[in-house]
Design a protein around this motif. Structure first.
Motif, PDB file in Angstrom:
ATOM      1  N   VAL A   2      27.900  53.017  37.541  1.00 31.95           N
ATOM      2  CA  VAL A   2      26.807  52.854  36.590  1.00 31.95           C
ATOM      3  C   VAL A   2      27.360  52.689  35.174  1.00 31.95           C
ATOM      4  O   VAL A   2      26.884  51.862  34.387  1.00 31.95           O
ATOM      5  CB  VAL A   2      25.845  54.060  36.645  1.00 31.95           C
ATOM      6  N   GLU A   3      28.386  53.466  34.873  1.00 30.56           N
ATOM      7  CA  GLU A   3      29.008  53.391  33.550  1.00 30.56           C
ATOM      8  C   GLU A   3      29.616  52.012  33.313  1.00 30.56           C
ATOM      9  O   GLU A   3      29.485  51.434  32.222  1.00 30.56           O
ATOM     10  CB  GLU A   3      30.093  54.461  33.421  1.00 30.56           C
ATOM     11  N   ALA A   4      30.268  51.464  34.325  1.00 33.03           N
ATOM     12  CA  ALA A   4      30.876  50.135  34.221  1.00 33.03           C
ATOM     13  C   ALA A   4      29.797  49.070  34.025  1.00 33.03           C
ATOM     14  O   ALA A   4      29.964  48.136  33.231  1.00 33.03           O
ATOM     15  CB  ALA A   4      31.689  49.835  35.479  1.00 33.03           C
ATOM     16  N   PHE A   5      28.677  49.223  34.730  1.00 32.51           N
ATOM     17  CA  PHE A   5      27.568  48.266  34.624  1.00 32.51           C
ATOM     18  C   PHE A   5      26.986  48.287  33.209  1.00 32.51           C
ATOM     19  O   PHE A   5      26.762  47.232  32.597  1.00 32.51           O
ATOM     20  CB  PHE A   5      26.486  48.605  35.649  1.00 32.51           C
ATOM     21  N   GLY A 133      37.482  39.820  29.350  1.00 27.49           N
ATOM     22  CA  GLY A 133      38.648  39.849  30.231  1.00 27.49           C
ATOM     23  C   GLY A 133      39.486  41.094  30.028  1.00 27.49           C
ATOM     24  O   GLY A 133      39.892  41.753  30.988  1.00 27.49           O
ATOM     25  N   THR A 134      39.721  41.436  28.772  1.00 24.75           N
ATOM     26  CA  THR A 134      40.527  42.616  28.464  1.00 24.75           C
ATOM     27  C   THR A 134      39.809  43.904  28.877  1.00 24.75           C
ATOM     28  O   THR A 134      40.424  44.816  29.433  1.00 24.75           O
ATOM     29  CB  THR A 134      40.846  42.670  26.955  1.00 24.75           C
ATOM     30  N   SER A 135      38.499  43.965  28.604  1.00 23.35           N
ATOM     31  CA  SER A 135      37.724  45.165  28.940  1.00 23.35           C
ATOM     32  C   SER A 135      37.664  45.397  30.442  1.00 23.35           C
ATOM     33  O   SER A 135      37.623  46.539  30.907  1.00 23.35           O
ATOM     34  CB  SER A 135      36.304  45.047  28.385  1.00 23.35           C
ATOM     35  N   SER A 136      37.675  44.306  31.207  1.00 21.73           N
ATOM     36  CA  SER A 136      37.586  44.437  32.663  1.00 21.73           C
ATOM     37  C   SER A 136      38.837  45.084  33.259  1.00 21.73           C
ATOM     38  O   SER A 136      38.810  45.576  34.386  1.00 21.73           O
ATOM     39  CB  SER A 136      37.375  43.054  33.304  1.00 21.73           C
ATOM     40  N   GLU A 143      33.840  48.975  40.693  1.00 23.82           N
ATOM     41  CA  GLU A 143      33.507  49.152  39.286  1.00 23.82           C
ATOM     42  C   GLU A 143      33.743  47.857  38.505  1.00 23.82           C
ATOM     43  O   GLU A 143      32.963  47.501  37.618  1.00 23.82           O
ATOM     44  CB  GLU A 143      34.341  50.285  38.680  1.00 23.82           C
ATOM     45  N   LYS A 144      34.829  47.166  38.827  1.00 19.62           N
ATOM     46  CA  LYS A 144      35.111  45.896  38.140  1.00 19.62           C
ATOM     47  C   LYS A 144      34.025  44.872  38.450  1.00 19.62           C
ATOM     48  O   LYS A 144      33.586  44.131  37.558  1.00 19.62           O
ATOM     49  CB  LYS A 144      36.486  45.353  38.564  1.00 19.62           C
ATOM     50  N   TRP A 145      33.563  44.831  39.697  1.00 18.00           N
ATOM     51  CA  TRP A 145      32.513  43.891  40.059  1.00 18.00           C
ATOM     52  C   TRP A 145      31.182  44.264  39.430  1.00 18.00           C
ATOM     53  O   TRP A 145      30.387  43.393  39.070  1.00 18.00           O
ATOM     54  CB  TRP A 145      32.390  43.781  41.574  1.00 18.00           C
ATOM     55  N   ALA A 146      30.924  45.565  39.279  1.00 18.63           N
ATOM     56  CA  ALA A 146      29.706  46.018  38.608  1.00 18.63           C
ATOM     57  C   ALA A 146      29.731  45.578  37.146  1.00 18.63           C
ATOM     58  O   ALA A 146      28.727  45.097  36.602  1.00 18.63           O
ATOM     59  CB  ALA A 146      29.577  47.535  38.701  1.00 18.63           C
ATOM     60  N   PHE A 147      30.895  45.714  36.509  1.00 15.27           N
ATOM     61  CA  PHE A 147      31.086  45.289  35.123  1.00 15.27           C
ATOM     62  C   PHE A 147      30.879  43.780  35.000  1.00 15.27           C
ATOM     63  O   PHE A 147      30.169  43.298  34.111  1.00 15.27           O
ATOM     64  CB  PHE A 147      32.496  45.671  34.672  1.00 15.27           C
ATOM     65  N   SER A 150      27.244  42.620  35.630  1.00 17.58           N
ATOM     66  CA  SER A 150      26.413  43.006  34.497  1.00 17.58           C
ATOM     67  C   SER A 150      26.525  41.990  33.368  1.00 17.58           C
ATOM     68  O   SER A 150      25.522  41.585  32.770  1.00 17.58           O
ATOM     69  CB  SER A 150      26.834  44.387  33.995  1.00 17.58           C
ATOM     70  N   CYS A 151      27.751  41.557  33.082  1.00 20.43           N
ATOM     71  CA  CYS A 151      27.976  40.544  32.042  1.00 20.43           C
ATOM     72  C   CYS A 151      27.274  39.232  32.397  1.00 20.43           C
ATOM     73  O   CYS A 151      26.660  38.577  31.546  1.00 20.43           O
ATOM     74  CB  CYS A 151      29.472  40.287  31.866  1.00 20.43           C
ATOM     75  N   ILE A 152      27.353  38.859  33.660  1.00 21.37           N
ATOM     76  CA  ILE A 152      26.726  37.632  34.135  1.00 21.37           C
ATOM     77  C   ILE A 152      25.209  37.734  34.047  1.00 21.37           C
ATOM     78  O   ILE A 152      24.521  36.784  33.628  1.00 21.37           O
ATOM     79  CB  ILE A 152      27.164  37.328  35.582  1.00 21.37           C
TER      80      ILE A 152
END
Length: 206
Positions: A2-5, A133-136, A143-147, A150-152
């Motif tokens: 959730v935090e990553a999203f 890119g850097t934040s990911s 978690e990376k996919w949630a992030f 979310s951006c998309i």
């Protein structure tokens, strides 16, 4: 997860909010098209291009732009001349309240221009690489996919909302003066970005 999203959502929203060429073009097409449905080509193209850039940034593929100097130079050159041309078209456009199709971009033109201002915009690409890119890199697995998703999601929601806002402005503007003024302001913004790109290009070449 959730935090990553939430991180991806807030970060992407902060990057996409500032007034830029891509936002201006989506809003304008929403305003001048005869219906919201007719503005969907520009919305979908802008969203798909952003999705592609985000995926490339997260996967690290887009770092090639920073690896080869000539590629960055070419990107700025193409963006400079294209934005000069787009600014000219926007400036001379005279929106009509009587549904004159000649003043509107065809679906093909919408797709071409939206793709160009999205993929030939060095600032958007470098921001995507440097920030998203850097934040990911802080995340892995789900978690990376949630992030990333979310951006998309922010891009898709934002461009649709912009077209709705443009359509609302177009319907309220019965005289056509508001849209004409908007085109003038939009053209100036586009030319300002083009000049900034030209200055960066001159700095790179020299």
């Amino acid at each position: 997860m959730v935090e990553a999203f939430l991180h991806g959502f807030v970060l992407s929203l902060g990057l996409i909010l500032p007034l830029g060429v891509q936002n201006v073009f989506v809003f304008n097409q929403g305003a001048v098209q005869s219906s919201l449905w007719r503005a969907m080509p520009v919305v979908l193209t802008a969203a798909v291009c952003d999705t592609l850039l985000i995926l490339l940034a997260v996967l690290g593929v887009s770092l090639v732009v920073l690896t080869f100097d000539w590629l960055e130079t070419a990107l700025y050159a193409v963006g400079f001349f294209f934005l000069l041309y787009m600014g000219y078209l926007t400036w001379k456009s005279t929106p009509s309240t009587e549904g004159d199709e000649a003043q509107r971009f065809t679906p093909r033109k919408q797709i071409l221009f939206a793709a160009s201002v999205s993929l030939f915009n060095p600032h958007a690409i470098l921001d995507t690489i440097g920030v998203i890119g850097t934040s990911s890199l802080s995340y892995g697995g789900t978690e990376k996919w949630a992030f990333t998703l979310s951006c998309i999601l922010v891009s898709w929601l934002w461009f649709f909302a912009l077209s709705v806002a443009g359509r609302t402005a177009g319907r309220l503007d019965r005289s056509g003066k508001l849209l004409r003024s908007l085109n003038v302001v939009s053209a100036c913004i586009i030319w300002a970005v083009a000049l900034f790109m030209g200055a960066k290009l001159a700095g790179i070449v020299v």
